[in-house]
Design a protein around this motif. Structure first.
Motif, PDB file in Angstrom:
ATOM      1  N   ASN A 100      -2.907 -14.704  -4.661  1.00 42.50           N
ATOM      2  CA  ASN A 100      -3.729 -13.593  -5.128  1.00 42.50           C
ATOM      3  C   ASN A 100      -3.823 -12.563  -4.011  1.00 42.50           C
ATOM      4  OD1 ASN A 100      -5.200 -15.100  -7.629  1.00 42.50           O
ATOM      5  ND2 ASN A 100      -5.065 -16.473  -5.871  1.00 42.50           N
ATOM      6  N   TYR A 101      -4.059 -11.310  -4.384  1.00 41.06           N
ATOM      7  CA  TYR A 101      -4.188 -10.238  -3.389  1.00 41.06           C
ATOM      8  C   TYR A 101      -5.528  -9.522  -3.576  1.00 41.06           C
ATOM      9  CZ  TYR A 101      -3.712  -5.668  -1.192  1.00 41.06           C
ATOM     10  OH  TYR A 101      -3.934  -4.556  -0.451  1.00 41.06           O
ATOM     11  N   LEU A 102      -6.218  -9.257  -2.473  1.00 42.38           N
ATOM     12  CA  LEU A 102      -7.461  -8.493  -2.486  1.00 42.38           C
ATOM     13  C   LEU A 102      -7.408  -7.456  -1.374  1.00 42.38           C
ATOM     14  CD1 LEU A 102     -10.420  -8.015  -3.408  1.00 42.38           C
ATOM     15  CD2 LEU A 102     -11.093  -9.792  -1.771  1.00 42.38           C
ATOM     16  N   GLY A 103      -7.606  -6.184  -1.739  1.00 38.90           N
ATOM     17  CA  GLY A 103      -7.575  -5.128  -0.734  1.00 38.90           C
ATOM     18  C   GLY A 103      -8.236  -3.860  -1.231  1.00 38.90           C
ATOM     19  N   GLY A 104      -8.485  -2.940  -0.310  1.00 43.40           N
ATOM     20  CA  GLY A 104      -9.189  -1.704  -0.639  1.00 43.40           C
ATOM     21  C   GLY A 104      -8.270  -0.610  -1.132  1.00 43.40           C
ATOM     22  N   VAL A 105      -8.829   0.292  -1.943  1.00 42.94           N
ATOM     23  CA  VAL A 105      -8.064   1.414  -2.483  1.00 42.94           C
ATOM     24  C   VAL A 105      -9.004   2.588  -2.734  1.00 42.94           C
ATOM     25  CG1 VAL A 105      -8.324   0.493  -4.832  1.00 42.94           C
ATOM     26  CG2 VAL A 105      -6.494   2.137  -4.344  1.00 42.94           C
ATOM     27  N   SER A 106      -8.519   3.794  -2.469  1.00 42.95           N
ATOM     28  CA  SER A 106      -9.269   5.019  -2.769  1.00 42.95           C
ATOM     29  C   SER A 106      -8.755   5.594  -4.084  1.00 42.95           C
ATOM     30  CB  SER A 106      -9.076   6.054  -1.652  1.00 42.95           C
ATOM     31  OG  SER A 106      -9.681   5.618  -0.460  1.00 42.95           O
ATOM     32  N   ILE A 107      -9.687   5.887  -4.999  1.00 44.12           N
ATOM     33  CA  ILE A 107      -9.307   6.355  -6.336  1.00 44.12           C
ATOM     34  C   ILE A 107     -10.126   7.588  -6.711  1.00 44.12           C
ATOM     35  CG2 ILE A 107      -9.045   5.731  -8.777  1.00 44.12           C
ATOM     36  CD1 ILE A 107      -9.332   2.787  -7.910  1.00 44.12           C
ATOM     37  N   THR A 108      -9.464   8.550  -7.305  1.00 44.07           N
ATOM     38  CA  THR A 108     -10.136   9.696  -7.914  1.00 44.07           C
ATOM     39  C   THR A 108      -9.833   9.694  -9.408  1.00 44.07           C
ATOM     40  OG1 THR A 108     -10.037  11.063  -5.923  1.00 44.07           O
ATOM     41  CG2 THR A 108     -10.305  12.209  -8.017  1.00 44.07           C
ATOM     42  N   GLU A 109     -10.893   9.653 -10.204  1.00 42.17           N
ATOM     43  CA  GLU A 109     -10.746   9.671 -11.658  1.00 42.17           C
ATOM     44  C   GLU A 109     -11.151  11.044 -12.178  1.00 42.17           C
ATOM     45  OE1 GLU A 109     -12.286   7.006 -15.448  1.00 42.17           O
ATOM     46  OE2 GLU A 109     -13.695   7.502 -13.835  1.00 42.17           O
ATOM     47  N   ILE A 110     -10.196  11.757 -12.756  1.00 42.91           N
ATOM     48  CA  ILE A 110     -10.477  13.063 -13.338  1.00 42.91           C
ATOM     49  C   ILE A 110     -11.239  12.863 -14.654  1.00 42.91           C
ATOM     50  CG2 ILE A 110      -9.520  15.258 -14.126  1.00 42.91           C
ATOM     51  CD1 ILE A 110      -9.044  14.611 -11.153  1.00 42.91           C
ATOM     52  N   VAL A 111     -12.384  13.492 -14.766  1.00 45.64           N
ATOM     53  CA  VAL A 111     -13.240  13.309 -15.939  1.00 45.64           C
ATOM     54  C   VAL A 111     -12.759  14.209 -17.074  1.00 45.64           C
ATOM     55  CG1 VAL A 111     -15.585  13.571 -16.850  1.00 45.64           C
ATOM     56  CG2 VAL A 111     -15.219  12.614 -14.565  1.00 45.64           C
ATOM     57  N   ASP A 141     -15.294   9.693  -7.706  1.00 44.36           N
ATOM     58  CA  ASP A 141     -14.634   9.271  -6.470  1.00 44.36           C
ATOM     59  C   ASP A 141     -15.028   7.826  -6.177  1.00 44.36           C
ATOM     60  OD1 ASP A 141     -13.108   9.481  -4.218  1.00 44.36           O
ATOM     61  OD2 ASP A 141     -14.644  10.465  -3.015  1.00 44.36           O
ATOM     62  N   TYR A 142     -14.029   6.953  -5.985  1.00 43.50           N
ATOM     63  CA  TYR A 142     -14.302   5.526  -5.825  1.00 43.50           C
ATOM     64  C   TYR A 142     -13.758   4.998  -4.498  1.00 43.50           C
ATOM     65  CZ  TYR A 142     -15.020   5.528 -10.931  1.00 43.50           C
ATOM     66  OH  TYR A 142     -15.453   5.798 -12.214  1.00 43.50           O
ATOM     67  N   ASN A 143     -14.559   4.162  -3.862  1.00 43.80           N
ATOM     68  CA  ASN A 143     -14.097   3.304  -2.770  1.00 43.80           C
ATOM     69  C   ASN A 143     -14.109   1.898  -3.348  1.00 43.80           C
ATOM     70  OD1 ASN A 143     -13.772   1.660  -0.529  1.00 43.80           O
ATOM     71  ND2 ASN A 143     -15.281   2.714   0.742  1.00 43.80           N
ATOM     72  N   SER A 144     -12.926   1.361  -3.635  1.00 44.19           N
ATOM     73  CA  SER A 144     -12.858   0.174  -4.486  1.00 44.19           C
ATOM     74  C   SER A 144     -12.116  -0.976  -3.829  1.00 44.19           C
ATOM     75  CB  SER A 144     -12.174   0.526  -5.810  1.00 44.19           C
ATOM     76  OG  SER A 144     -12.845   1.586  -6.454  1.00 44.19           O
ATOM     77  N   ALA A 145     -12.352  -2.164  -4.389  1.00 44.73           N
ATOM     78  CA  ALA A 145     -11.576  -3.355  -4.052  1.00 44.73           C
ATOM     79  C   ALA A 145     -10.701  -3.694  -5.243  1.00 44.73           C
ATOM     80  CB  ALA A 145     -12.503  -4.526  -3.731  1.00 44.73           C
ATOM     81  N   MET A 146      -9.432  -3.928  -4.970  1.00 48.29           N
ATOM     82  CA  MET A 146      -8.453  -4.203  -6.018  1.00 48.29           C
ATOM     83  C   MET A 146      -8.004  -5.653  -5.904  1.00 48.29           C
ATOM     84  SD  MET A 146      -4.848  -2.198  -6.572  1.00 48.29           S
ATOM     85  CE  MET A 146      -4.254  -2.667  -4.937  1.00 48.29           C
ATOM     86  N   PHE A 147      -7.992  -6.357  -7.037  1.00 47.54           N
ATOM     87  CA  PHE A 147      -7.587  -7.762  -7.068  1.00 47.54           C
ATOM     88  C   PHE A 147      -6.440  -7.909  -8.050  1.00 47.54           C
ATOM     89  CE2 PHE A 147      -7.965 -12.133  -8.721  1.00 47.54           C
ATOM     90  CZ  PHE A 147      -8.005 -12.852  -7.534  1.00 47.54           C
ATOM     91  N   LEU A 148      -5.341  -8.478  -7.563  1.00 48.60           N
ATOM     92  CA  LEU A 148      -4.202  -8.630  -8.472  1.00 48.60           C
ATOM     93  C   LEU A 148      -3.442  -9.918  -8.198  1.00 48.60           C
ATOM     94  CD1 LEU A 148      -1.327  -7.838  -6.877  1.00 48.60           C
ATOM     95  CD2 LEU A 148      -2.259  -5.550  -7.109  1.00 48.60           C
ATOM     96  N   LYS A 149      -2.718 -10.326  -9.218  1.00 45.37           N
ATOM     97  CA  LYS A 149      -1.820 -11.469  -9.149  1.00 45.37           C
ATOM     98  C   LYS A 149      -0.427 -11.002  -9.554  1.00 45.37           C
ATOM     99  CE  LYS A 149      -5.661 -14.396 -10.709  1.00 45.37           C
ATOM    100  NZ  LYS A 149      -6.138 -15.338 -11.741  1.00 45.37           N
ATOM    101  N   ALA A 150       0.568 -11.805  -9.266  1.00 44.30           N
ATOM    102  CA  ALA A 150       1.939 -11.396  -9.560  1.00 44.30           C
ATOM    103  C   ALA A 150       2.144 -11.167 -11.051  1.00 44.30           C
ATOM    104  CB  ALA A 150       2.918 -12.443  -9.042  1.00 44.30           C
ATOM    105  N   ARG A 151       1.512 -12.000 -11.861  1.00 49.64           N
ATOM    106  CA  ARG A 151       1.731 -11.911 -13.311  1.00 49.64           C
ATOM    107  C   ARG A 151       0.411 -11.903 -14.071  1.00 49.64           C
ATOM    108  NH1 ARG A 151       5.743 -15.195 -11.224  1.00 49.64           N
ATOM    109  NH2 ARG A 151       7.892 -14.560 -11.692  1.00 49.64           N
TER     110      ARG A 151
END
Length: 554
Positions: A319-330, A352-362
């Motif tokens: 599993n992967y956990l890491g930070g990401v900066s995201i801008t969501e246009i409303v 504007d988000y300061n987020s943690a992203m969690f993902l798996k290969a599948r």
């Protein structure tokens, strides 16, 4: 007397500084307020004019020394923010002490001192909840480097430490007040002098015995609790790889593409990754090149995210956990929230988000948005009131002029091995009850992702790591901590640092953590000591005012 009061005020400030982690000795906090309490009593009893103003000024001196000496490192991130935090926090602490002085004029010494402890703890609770939140110097945090003393935080949280500090300080202060001869000894008859010396000796012995009990008993209790929580290392557990990319946030971080960052972190992580690895952790906003989306669901298809996913295909259990900066246009009103921002064009709305992203290969990607924000840098406190007055001055401190969007609930991610990880982002790790909410939602261990490089190689990043140890004790959870420039670490459920990677070292840690279930008394009940203190303080205040009014009517 003014000169002596000045020296005593200076002494309190110096003791608070020398007692603070990570370079101080926490035992000094147990007596640090005594000199200032003596100053206040002198002014209350012997100064007839402007005593309240002098109490405020002398306490301001003490607390300014403490704030400045322990949090000066904020200057390296934001000079304005440092001065604002130091000056305002010092003023708030001084107002608490002034409140004690004003009540002490009307109440008994015991009631006034009880009110002081309750009022201070209530002030610390305020610092956890209001929009100018700054709980860094809450007294219970002072034991973060002496975790063997405070294993009972699993029952009390840090407010137990604050209460301990005030109990010992008040006892020592009252002992000093009582240790005074009624008459000069050279005017007493010989037998009375001998009797008085014996009496004084007995008094000292009793007071020292009680003081030792107040200090030693909590430490002994901590040792007993520590022994009962001891775990033999049987191997196994959850295998983690913690990445420390060591990217300068001022000269590199925001000038590198996300594709390049992905290549960098995978080059650090994959050599330590094997079929037994369960989780790779990278720091806060490691993908710092803001990903602009019209819908958060589209993050799944971002090129850098897919590049990360492809790198995990050879390790299907990882599993992967890491930070990401995201801008969501409303695009529609359903996407709007109280933190929605307006672009400088005056037309475009965005989150504007300061987020943690969690993902798996599948598997589908999951996300959590940071919700305890750094004042002035990530949020605009009391925005509706202050923005018309200050414009963007409060936010233009750390390279951004937007307010981050938060979420209400604490998200917990379930891994392939069924362990559940809490994505604690940076400043959130300072908040005890807040972190406990992750555990209530099922987290079996905590992952702290952070970027402490803003303050340089100062006490700032060391204190931040140290505070994480308290969260481990409060909830009896292991912690895996990934910091951009350090200090990355693995912390066990007793607050011991098992592995670490030094500041400004590029690399990764491969280690094992032990997921734990069950909830501590503190996890279940939170900051109940602060709530009780607030009620007690209010009762003492109302009783003192009512009692004085009743006396006047008589």
């Amino acid at each position: 007397m003014k000169f002596n009061s000045l020296l005593l005020a200076l002494l309190s400030g110096i003791l608070l500084w020398l007692g603070w982690p990570t370079s101080g000795f926490a035992g000094l906090l147990l007596v640090a307020f005594v000199p200032l309490l003596i100053v206040e009593r002198r002014l209350r009893l012997y100064e007839t004019r402007r005593a309240a103003g002098k109490v405020f000024l002398f306490s301001y001196l003490s607390f300014f020394i403490w704030n400045m000496a322990t949090t000066y490192w904020l200057y390296f991130s934001t000079p304005f923010g440092m001065w604002f935090a130091v000056l305002v926090n010092t003023a708030l602490m001084s107002l608490v002490f002034l409140g004690y002085h004003l009540l002490a004029r009307k109440a008994t010494q015991g009631a006034a001192l009880t009110f002081l402890a309750c009022l201070w703890i209530s002030f610390e609770r305020l610092h956890l909840d209001w929009e100018f939140s700054w709980p860094w110097l809450n007294l219970g945090n002072g034991f973060s480097e002496t975790t063997s003393w405070i294993q009972w935080y699993e029952y009390t949280g840090t407010f137990g430490g604050s209460l301990w500090i005030w109990l010992v300080n008040i006892f020592v202060f009252l002992s000093v007040l009582r240790f005074r001869p009624e008459l000069p000894q050279d005017k007493l008859p010989l037998k009375k002098m001998e009797s008085k010396i014996i009496s004084k000796r007995q008094f000292i012995i009793k007071r020292v015995a009680v003081l030792l009990a107040l200090v030693i008993v909590p430490i002994l209790i901590s040792q007993i609790i520590s022994y009962s929580n001891f775990e033999i290392n049987k191997g196994g557990g959850t295998q983690v790889v913690i990445v420390q990319p060591n990217i300068d946030p001022y000269s590199e971080k925001y000038y590198i593409t996300n594709d390049s960052i992905v290549s960098h972190i995978t080059n650090l992580a994959l050599p330590l990754t094997d079929q037994f690895t369960d989780l790779i952790i990278t720091p806060e906003t490691v993908l710092a090149d803001n990903i602009k989306l019209t819908n958060l669901d589209r993050l799944e298809y971002n090129r850098a995210v897919n590049q990360l996913r492809l790198s995990l295909l050879d390790y299907p259990n990882v599993n992967y956990l890491g930070g990401v900066s995201i801008t969501e246009i409303v695009r529609d009103s359903a996407q709007m929230n109280p933190q929605t921002n307006l672009y400088r064009d005056g037309r475009t709305l965005y989150n504007d988000y300061n987020s943690a992203m969690f993902l798996k290969a599948r598997d589908s990607l999951k996300i959590y948005h940071k919700s305890k924000l750094v004042v002035g840098v990530e949020n605009f406190p009391y925005k509706s009131v202050l923005q018309p007055i200050l414009g963007d001055a409060m936010l233009d401190l750390g390279g951004t002029v937007s307010t981050k969007t938060i979420q209400e609930d604490r998200t917990v991610f379930e891994m392939n091995n069924s362990a559940k990880v809490a994505p604690v982002i940076c400043y959130e790790s300072v908040y005890g009850e807040y972190v406990s909410d992750y555990v209530k939602n099922g987290a079996t261990f905590l992952a702290i992702i952070t970027n402490d490089a803003w303050w340089g190689n100062t006490q700032g990043h060391k204190q931040h790591l140290s505070l994480a140890r308290l969260r481990a004790i409060e909830n009896r959870r292991w912690i895996a901590r990934s910091a951009n420039t350090g200090i990355s670490a693995i912390i066990d459920h007793q607050g011991n640092i098992k592995q670490s990677l030094g500041y400004e070292e590029e690399g990764a840690i491969q280690g094992s953590i032990r997921p734990r279930s069950g909830m501590t008394f503190y996890t279940t009940h939170g900051d109940y000591i602060a709530r009780i203190a607030s009620l007690m303080g209010l009762f003492i205040l109302l009783f003192s005012v009512f009692r004085r009014g009743k006396m006047k009517r008589k």
